[in-house]
Design a protein around this motif. Structure first.
Motif, short mmCIF file in Angstrom:
data_model
loop_
_atom_site.label_atom_id
_atom_site.label_comp_id
_atom_site.label_asym_id
_atom_site.label_seq_id
_atom_site.Cartn_x
_atom_site.Cartn_y
_atom_site.Cartn_z
N GLU A 995 0.83 -1.20 0.00
CA GLU A 995 0.00 0.00 0.00
C GLU A 995 0.86 1.25 0.00
OE1 GLU A 995 -2.49 -0.46 3.35
OE2 GLU A 995 -3.75 -2.03 2.45
N TYR A 1036 -7.97 3.05 0.09
CA TYR A 1036 -8.23 3.44 1.47
C TYR A 1036 -9.58 2.91 1.95
CZ TYR A 1036 -4.15 6.47 1.27
OH TYR A 1036 -2.87 6.95 1.18
N CYS A 1039 -8.97 -0.59 2.87
CA CYS A 1039 -8.25 -0.66 4.15
C CYS A 1039 -9.21 -0.36 5.32
CB CYS A 1039 -7.10 0.33 4.16
SG CYS A 1039 -5.78 -0.08 2.99
N PHE A 1040 -10.08 0.57 5.10
CA PHE A 1040 -11.04 0.94 6.14
C PHE A 1040 -11.97 -0.23 6.45
CE2 PHE A 1040 -15.36 2.76 6.94
CZ PHE A 1040 -15.14 3.17 8.24
N GLN A 1043 -9.63 -3.11 8.02
CA GLN A 1043 -8.82 -2.80 9.19
C GLN A 1043 -9.56 -3.24 10.48
OE1 GLN A 1043 -5.72 -1.44 9.06
NE2 GLN A 1043 -5.50 -1.81 11.23
N HIS A 1053 -8.03 6.17 7.45
CA HIS A 1053 -8.30 5.60 6.13
C HIS A 1053 -9.62 6.10 5.58
CE1 HIS A 1053 -5.38 1.99 6.84
NE2 HIS A 1053 -4.76 3.08 6.44
#
Length: 1247
Positions: A995, A1036, A1039-1040, A1043, A1053
Motif C-alpha cells: 500500500e 483506502y 483498508c477501512f 482494518q 483511512h
C-alpha cells in the motif's frame, strides 16, 4: 661622341638650352612608372598616355653631335645591343623585330584585363598612324581586324608577302584564291630603292652616335667598302621600324614593309594560353613561361593611349631620350634639302602623343653631314611650315574609322580585312572567315583562328576571376567561350575545347542559390557583340537599322556597292572620313546570347552535365590508348558486376569500401585504365570534369530529395558516387575539399536510404524512378567506365526491399561520412558539416533503435501463451539499447539536449517493453503477481525519464519534448502503481508495504500530471488524475473495511478515502465524457457511507449517514443524464441508418454495437449495482424515519412521503425494460429527491 663646344653652337638652338638639356637626365628616372598626360595648349584635342610596360631603361640625355659629323661613317657601337635604345639596340634595322600579323595578340595576352570592355583598339602604333593618314596618303592599307567584346585588334596584313612565303609554310594558302578574286592583279609591290636603304642606314648610325655615356660612339675608319655597307644594310632591311621611316617621300611611304612569314600551328597555344590563378577552380591548361614565335609582345613599350574618347592599347618601339626642357624627347633626322610634308608631320605628332613625349629634337643634315639641331614642342608640330594639318580633322578621322569598324566587324572570332588599294579612294572591309568557310576543305586553315580563339579563352578566364564580384559577367563569358568553340577543330585542339566546356560548366554555380534579380544576368551580355545564331535571327532587323541610318549620315555612303558583293562594307571616298561624325556606330546594344538563368536546380545541373559530357568526349578523343577498350554503344547500359572484394563478403565488408575510397592511393607511374599519362593535361582535366559531374549529380539528388522523389534521388546520388569513384581511380591524393564533398554525398545517400525505409508503401514508384536513365547519363557513365568499374558504392546506392537493410546502409553511410570528417585530412574544415553528420548519425541510430524496439514489441504481442523471454527478444533489446546509447553520445557530442532527451525517452520506453515481457503467469495462464523483474525495468524506465527531464532542465527549453517526457514519466509511475495494486506481490511483501509503494507511485504520477497548462494532453491528465484519486480512494476504502483493531488508523483511512473520492468526483465532473467512471466513483462513495452507517449504534447517527448517502446517490443523476443523452444519439443514428438502408435496398439490419463510444456492458453492470443500493438506502431511511421517536416536522413528513413515493416507483419498475427506459426512470426518481435534499449540484435537467 663628345658634346659640342661653345663655338660649335648651331642656329635655332641657344647654347644655354643645349647645356641644360645635357644635364637634365636625372629628372626622368621613373618615366615609365607613373601616369602623365600631355594636353595641347590650343585645346583642340585631348590626349593622355599612360605607360603600362617599358623594356627600356629610364631616358638618358642624348649626345649632341658636332657640326660636320659624317653620318655615313658607322660608329664603333653600331648594331650592338644597348639598353639606351631598348630593343632597338640590335633591331633598329629590323633584323628580328619584323612586323608580324599577330602583334596585337601579344599585347592583348599581356594586358588581358583591358580586353573586352576597357579598350577600343589594340594595335601597333604604326597601324594607328597608317589608319589616321588614310585621307592624306595614296599608299595602300591592308589590315586584319578582329573583335573581342568591344575591343578591336588591328594587325598589318601583308598578303603578297604572306602568299610568297606560303609556298614553304602552307599557312596562308587559303588567302590565295580569295585574294585573286578580290584584288586587281596589276597591283604589285614596289621594290625598295638603294636611296631608301641609304636613308635607313644613316638614321641607324645617327641614333647610335646619339647614345651618351660610356658607350658613346666614335667613328670607325673611313676605308669601309660602300658595297659591303650596302649589302649589310640590305641584309637587315627587310622591315624598318616605321617610327624611323617618316623621312621617306610620299611615294616611298606607300610601300608596305616586308614581313617575315611566321608559321603558326597549334603548338603556339602551349605558351600563349596562360594558366589561371591558383585560387580559382579553373583548368590550368598549358605550361607557363613559354612564348611561341610570332605571338610575343616584342614592343619596347606598351602604352594606354586615350585620344579624345577612344581608348587604345598601343605598342611602340620609338627610342626616347632625355634632354631639353622636358623629361623626354624624341630624336629625328631630316635632310635639309627635303621639306617636312604633312604625312611626316602627322607621324611625328602622333608618335609623341602616343609615347607622352612633349618635345621633338630635329637633327638636320646634308648628304649625311650634320648641320644643326632644332627643338620643337609637340603641340607646335601641326603648325610647321609645309606640314600644317588640323588636329581636329585627325580626331574626326579616328572617330569615323573606329565607328566604321565597330559597326561592321560585329562577329567575334571572325577575321576581317580592311583594304585600300594604292592610289584608290575606296576602302573596303571583307569578312575573310565567311569567305574561307565557303571552301569546306579550307575551313580550319585560317592562321588567325587559333590566336583569336585563345584570346577569347583568356578574356573569359580573366572575367571568371571577377565573376564572384559581378555576376553580370556570366553572359559575357558564355558568349566568349561559345564563340571560341566555333573557331576550333576538336581533333586539333581538344585541350582548349575541353577547358572551354569545363569553364562553361563552372558558370552554373551549384554551391549558391540563384540570384533573385535574374535580369542582371539576362541583360548582362556583351554590349555590342553577339553570337552567330543571334545574328542570323536579327539579320533582317540589322538591315533595317542600316537603311534607316541615313538620318545620321552613317551608311548611305558605305553600303555594299553593286560591283563588289563580297565586301561587308565600303567607304566610297576617304574624304568622308574627315567629315565630323560622318560615321556613327549603329550597332545596337542587344542582350543576346543571354545567360540561361533558371530558378530550377535540375535545369542548371543539366546544363552543367551537358558541358561536362562534351568536355569528357574532347579529352577521350585525344587519349591514345595502348590497348583499345571494346567498343560500347552509349545507348545500351553496361551490365555491371561486383568486384571480387565485395561480391562474396558480408555487408560489413562491402560497406568498408565507403571508407577505402576516401584514402585511395593511385599509382602515378603508369598510365590509367584509358591510357592517360598521370600529370598530363588530359589527366588534370578529367579530374576537374569528374569532380564537377559529382557535384552536379549531388545537387540533383538533393533537389529530388526535397521533392520527395526518393527513387530519383537515389539514382542521382549513385551517379554522383560513381563520378567520385572514377575521380579516385585517377587521383593520387584527395584534398580536403574533395573529402568534404564525398562526406556530403555519403550523408545525402544516408538521408535517401532512411526516407526509403520510412516510405515502404511507395516502393513501386521509387523503383520506377530509380530505373529510369537519360541518354546523357548513360554517356557520362560510359566515360566513367573508361577509368573505373564504378562498383565501389553499389551496396550503398542499391534500392533494397528490406527496410532493416536500408536503415543499416543509411547508418553505415553516416558513419563513413563521419570518419571522413574527423580524419587528419579534413581537420581544417569548418565544424558545421561535422555537427550535421553527427546529428544525422544520432538520428539514424535512434531510428534503428526504434525499429528493433518495435520488432521486440511485435514479437511480444504475437505470443499466444505467456512464457519466458526468448533469446530473440533479448537480442532485439540489446540491439535497440546499443543504438540508443550510441545515438545519445552523438547528440551529446554536439550539445543537442533536445534529441538527447528524446533518446533517453525512447530508452525508457524500451525498458517498459522489457518489463511487460517479464510479467508473471499463474498456473491457469492468467496474469500472475507483479514480478521483481517488472519492478526493475519500470524503475530503470523511470530513471531514463528523469535523466531526460534533467537534460532539458525546464519546459522553456523545448515545450513539446518536455511535455512528452513528462507524460511518459507520469504514465510509467501510474502503470507501476496500477500493477502493484491490481497484481499485488503478496507472496513476497506485506500488504502495508504494498500500500505504501502504491501510494508513493500514485502520488508521483499525480505530481507529473500537469492540470494547469493548456495543451493537447490536458484532458488526459485530468482523466489520469481523477483515476489516481479514485484508485487511492478505493484502496483506502478497502483498508477501512478490512482494518481491525486500530480505530485511529481506520478513521484516517476513511478520511483519506472521503478526500480522494471527493477529488475524483470533482475531476470526473469536469471531463463531461466519463459518465461510467463518475457513476462508479459515486456508487463506491455511497458504499463507504453505507459501511460507515452499519458500524454506528445510535439511530440518529445512522439516519444522518443514510440521508448523506442518499444525497450522494442523487449526484448520480448527472452521469445518468450523460448516459441517457448518448443512448438517445445512438438510437437516432441507428434509426436513420436503417431508413437509408431500406431506401437503397441494402441490408436493413444495422449494426447493433454502440457507435457513441459508450461501454454498454459497463453501464449494465453499474445499473445492476445502482438499483439495489438505491432501494436499500430508501428502505432503510424510511424505516428509521418511521421508527425514530421524535417530533416530526412538516419538512420531515414531506421528505418521508417523497422517499416512499420514489421507493414505490422503484419497486414497481419493470425489471426487463430497455436500458434507456430504466435510465430515464432513474433520472426521474433522482430528480424528485433533489428538492428534498438540496443536492442538485449539477443543475442538469431531465429535459
Amino acid at each position: 661622341m663628345s658634346s659640342s663646344t661653345a663655338g660649335d653652337g648651331e642656329p635655332g638652338m641657344p647654347w644655354d638650352t643645349a647645356r641644360e638639356d645635357i644635364g637634365g637626365s636625372s629628372s626622368t628616372g621613373d618615366y615609365s612608372k607613373h601616369e602623365s598626360a600631355v594636353c595641347l595648349g590650343n585645346g583642340e584635342v585631348k590626349s593622355c598616355a599612360v605607360v603600362k610596360y617599358s623594356a627600356a631603361p629610364p631616358p638618358t640625355t642624348y649626345a649632341l653631335l658636332q657640326e660636320k659629323t659624317d653620318l655615313k661613317l658607322p660608329p664603333a657601337n653600331w648594331l650592338r645591343e644597348n639598353p639606351q635604345l631598348g630593343s632597338a639596340g640590335t633591331t633598329v634595322l629590323g633584323s628580328s623585330s619584323k612586323c608580324k600579323p599577330f602583334s596585337s595578340f601579344g599585347m592583348a595576352y599581356d594586358f588581358i584585363d583591358c580586353i573586352g570592355d576597357d579598350v577600343d583598339v589594340v594595335s601597333d602604333s604604326e597601324n594607328i598612324k597608317k589608319l589616321l593618314k588614310i585621307p592624306y596618303s595614296k599608299s595602300h592599307v591592308s589590315m586584319a581586324v578582329h573583335r573581342v567584346g568591344r575591343t578591336l585588334l588591328l594587325d598589318e596584313l601583308d598578303i603578297q608577302e604572306l602568299l610568297r612565303r606560303s609556298s614553304q609554310t602552307r599557312d596562308w594558302t587559303w588567302l590565295k584564291e580569295i585574294y585573286q578574286r578580290l584584288i586587281d592583279q596589276k597591283w604589285q609591290r614596289k621594290k625598295k630603292s638603294k636611296e631608301n636603304w641609304y636613308q635607313k642606314a644613316i638614321l641607324s648610325k645617327f641614333l647610335y652616335y646619339s647614345i651618351n655615356g660610356d658607350g658613346a660612339a666614335e667613328p670607325v675608319s673611313h676605308d669601309i667598302d660602300k658595297e659591303d655597307e650596302e649589302n649589310e644594310a640590305e641584309e637587315y632591311s627587310s622591315t624598318w621600324p616605321a617610327t624611323f621611316t617618316s623621312t621617306m617621300s610620299d611615294a616611298e611611304e606607300s610601300d608596305m614593309p616586308k614581313q617575315e612569314s611566321v608559321s603558326v600551328d597549334s603548338t603556339f597555344a602551349l605558351g600563349q594560353v596562360t594558366s589561371v590563378p591558383k585560387e580559382q577552380n579553373l583548368p590550368t591548361l598549358f605550361n607557363e613561361g613559354e612564348n611561341s614565335q610570332g605571338l610575343r609582345n616584342d614592343f619596347v613599350r606598351n602604352i594606354m593611349w586615350t585620344f579624345e574618347d577612344i581608348h587604345m592599347l598601343v605598342g611602340s618601339n620609338m627610342p626616347i631620350f632625355g634632354g631639353g626642357r622636358y623629361p623626354a624627347v624624341s630624336l629625328r633626322l631630316r635632310d635639309s634639302n627635303k621639306p617636312i610634308n604633312v604625312l611626316t608631320g602627322i607621324d611625328y605628332w602622333l608618335d609623341n602623343l602616343m609615347c607622352n613625349v612633349p618635345e621633338l629634337v630635329m637633327c638636320f643634315h646634308v648628304n649625311g653631314i650634320v648641320q644643326k639641331y632644332e627643338m620643337i614642342k609637340t603641340e607646335d608640330i601641326p603648325h610647321l611650315e609645309n606640314s600644317t594639318f588640323s588636329t581636329r580633322v585627325v580626331k574626326d578621322i579616328a572617330q569615323n574609322i573606329l565607328s566604321f569598324l565597330k559597326s561592321n566587324c560585329t562577329k567575334e572570332g571572325h577575321t576581317y580585312w580592311l583594304f585600300k588599294a594604292s592610289g584608290s579612294d575606296i576602302v573596303k572591309l571583307y569578312d575573310l572567315t565567311t569567305l574561307c568557310e565557303e571552301a569546306e576543305e579550307e575551313k580550319h586553315q585560317n592562321p588567325f583562328t587559333l590566336p583569336v580563339a585563345v584570346l577569347l579563352y583568356k578574356v573569359a578566364c580573366n572575367l571568371m576571376l571577377k565573376v564572384r564580384q559581378n555576376r553580370k559577367h556570366y553572359a559575357k563569358i558564355r558568349t566568349l567561350l561559345l564563340n571560341c568553340i566555333k573557331l576550333l577543330d576538336e581533333e586539333k585542339h581538344p585541350q582548349i575545347i575541353a577547358s572551354v566546356y569545363y569553364m562553361l560548366s563552372e558558370l552554373f554555380r551549384l554551391d549558391e542559390p540563384p540570384d533573385e534579380d535574374g535580369e542582371s544576368l539576362r541583360a548582362g551580355g556583351l554590349e555590342d557583340s553577339y553570337s552567330d545564331e543571334d545574328r542570323e535571327e536579327e539579320e533582317g532587323e540589322e538591315d533595317d537599322l542600316t537603311e534607316d541610318s541615313d538620318e545620321n549620315g552613317s551608311y548611305s555612303n558605305c553600303s555594299r556597292p553593286q560591283d563588289d558583293s563580297k565586301a561587308v562594307a565600303v567607304i566610297r571616298s576617304v574624304v568622308e572620313l574627315s567629315v565630323p561624325e560622318k560615321y556613327k556606330s549603329t550597332h545596337q546594344i542587344r542582350p543576346s546570347c543571354a545567360f540561361p538563368v533558371s530558378q530550377d536546380k535540375e535545369e542548371r545541373c543539366r546544363h552543367v552535365l551537358s558541358y561536362v559530357l562534351k568536355g569528357l568526349k574532347a579529352v577521350d578523343s585525344s587519349v591514345k590508348k595502348e590497348s583499345d577498350l571494346p567498343a560500347a554503344d552509349p545507348n545500351t547500359p553496361i551490365p555491371l558486376k561486383y568486384e571480387d572484394g565485395g561480391a562474396n563478403g558480408t555487408s560489413e565488408k562491402s560497406i568498408s569500401l565507403l571508407l577505402e575510397r576516401g584514402y585511395v592511393q593511385v599509382d602515378q607511374k603508369h598510365p590509367t585504365r584509358s591510357g592517360m599519362i598521370p600529370g598530363s593535361w588530359q589527366h588534370r582535366m578529367k579530374l576537374q570534369l569528374f569532380l564537377k559531374a559529382c557535384k552536379a549529380y549531388y545537387v540533383l539528388s538533393d533537389a529530388a530529395t526535397n521533392l520527395l522523389k526518393y527513387g530519383r534521388a537515389l539514382r542521382y546520388i549513385k551517379l554522383s558516387l560513381q563520378c567520385y569513384d572514377a575521380y579516385c581511380s585517377i587521383s593520387a591524393t584527395l584534398h580536403s575539399q574533395v573529402l568534404q564533398l564525398h562526406s556530403q554525398c555519403l550523408s545525402l545517400c544516408g538521408d535517401i536510404q532512411l526516407m526509403l525505409a520510412q516510405n515502404v508503401s511507395n516502393r513501386a514508384a521509387y523503383l520506377e524512378e530509380y530505373s529510369y536513365q537519360t541518354k546523357e547519363d548513360q554517356e557520362i557513365l560510359h566515360c566513367l567506365h573508361r577509368e573505373s568499374s564504378c562498383q565501389a558504392f553499389n551496396m550503398a546506392t542499391d534500392l533494397a526491399m528490406d527496410p532493416e537493410y536500408q536503415l543499416f546502409v543509411s547508418c553505415k553511410c553516416y558513419e563513413a561520412a563521419h570518419e571522413l570528417l574527423i580524419s587528419e585530412d579534413s581537420k581544417d574544415q569548418p565544424s558545421d558539416q561535422l555537427s550535421q553528420v553527427l546529428k544525422r548519425l544520432g538520428n539514424i541510430r535512434n531510428e534503428m533503435g526504434v525499429y528493433y524496439m518495435n520488432q521486440a514489441a511485435a514479437m511480444q504481442t504475437e505470443k499466444e501463451v505467456r512464457s519466458s523471454v526468448s533469446a530473440a527478444e533479448q537480442e532485439l533489446w540489446k540491439k535497440s539499447f546499443g543504438f540508443f546509447e550510441k545515438g545519445m553520445k552523438d547528440f551529446e557530442a554536439i550539445g543537442d539536449i533536445t534529441n538527447t532527451a528524446l533518446l533517453l525517452c525512447n530508452t525508457g520506453r524500451l525498458m517498459r517493453i522489457c518489463a511487460q515481457a517479464h510479467c508473471g503467469a499463474s498456473a491457469d495462464e492468467s496474469r500472475g503477481e507483479f514480478s521483481p523483474e517488472e519492478a526493475l525495468y519500470y524503475n530503470k524506465a523511470i530513471d531514463y525519464y528523469l535523466r531526460a527531464m534533467k537534460s532539458l532542465s525546464s519546459r522553456e527549453s523545448h515545450t513539446a519534448v518536455w511535455d512528452s517526457v513528462n507524460w511518459e514519466l507520469s504514465t510509467t509511475y501510474f502503470t507501476l502503481a496500477t500493477l502493484l495494486q491490481d497484481y499485488a506481490p503478496l507472496s513476497r511483501k506485506a500488504q502495508e508495504q504494498i500500500e505504501r509503494e502504491v501510494t508513493e507511485a500514485m502520488m508521483k504520477s499525480l505530481k507529473y500530471c500537469d492540470l494547469q497548462t493548456e495543451s493537447a494532453r490536458q484532458l488526459l491528465y485530468q482523466y489520469r488524475a481523477a483515476t489516481i484519486h479514485h484508485r487511492l480512494a478505493s484502496m483506502y476504502h478497502s483498508c477501512f473495511r478490512n482494518q481491525v483493531g486500530d480505530e485511529h488508523l481506520r478513521k484516517q483511512h476513511r478520511s483519506l478515502a472521503e478526500l480522494h473520492y471527493g477529488k475524483a468526483v470533482s475531476l470526473f465532473l469536469s471531463l463531461k465524457d466519463a459518465p461510467c467512471e463518475l457513476l462508479r466513483t459515486l456508487l463506491e462513495r455511497v458504499a463507504l457511507a453505507e459501511f460507515t452507517m452499519a458500524g454506528q449504534s445510535s439511530s440518529a447517527a445512522k439516519l444522518k449517514s443514510l440521508i448523506g448517502a442518499v444525497e450522494i446517490m442523487t449526484e448520480t443523476r448527472h452521469p445518468f443524464q450523460l448516459i441517457c443523452n448518448e443512448l438517445l444519439e445512438e438510437q437516432t443514428e441507428r434509426q436513420s441508418s436503417e431508413a437509408a438502408a431500406l431506401e437503397s435496398a441494402d441490408r436493413p439490419d444495422a449494426s447493433t454495437g454502440s457507435t457513441s463510444g459508450l461501454d454498454l456492458q459497463e453501464v449494465m453492470k453499474l445499473t445492476c449495482v445502482f438499483e439495489p443500493s438505491f432501494s436499500f438506502l430508501l428502505l432503510q431511511t424510511i424505516k428509521l424515519m418511521t421508527t425514530i421517536k421524535r417530533k416530526a416536522s412538516n419538512k420531515d413528513e414531506e421528505m418521508l412521503k417523497t422517499y416512499k413515493n420514489v421507493y414505490s416507483k422503484l419497486l414497481r419498475a419493470e425489471k426487463n425494460a430497455p436500458l434507456l427506459s430504466r435510465v430515464e426512470l432513474y433520472i426521474e426518481l433522482l430528480q424528485q429527491l433533489t428538492p428534498q435534499t438540496g443536492s442538485d449540484i449539477t443543475g442538469t435537467s431531465t429535459a
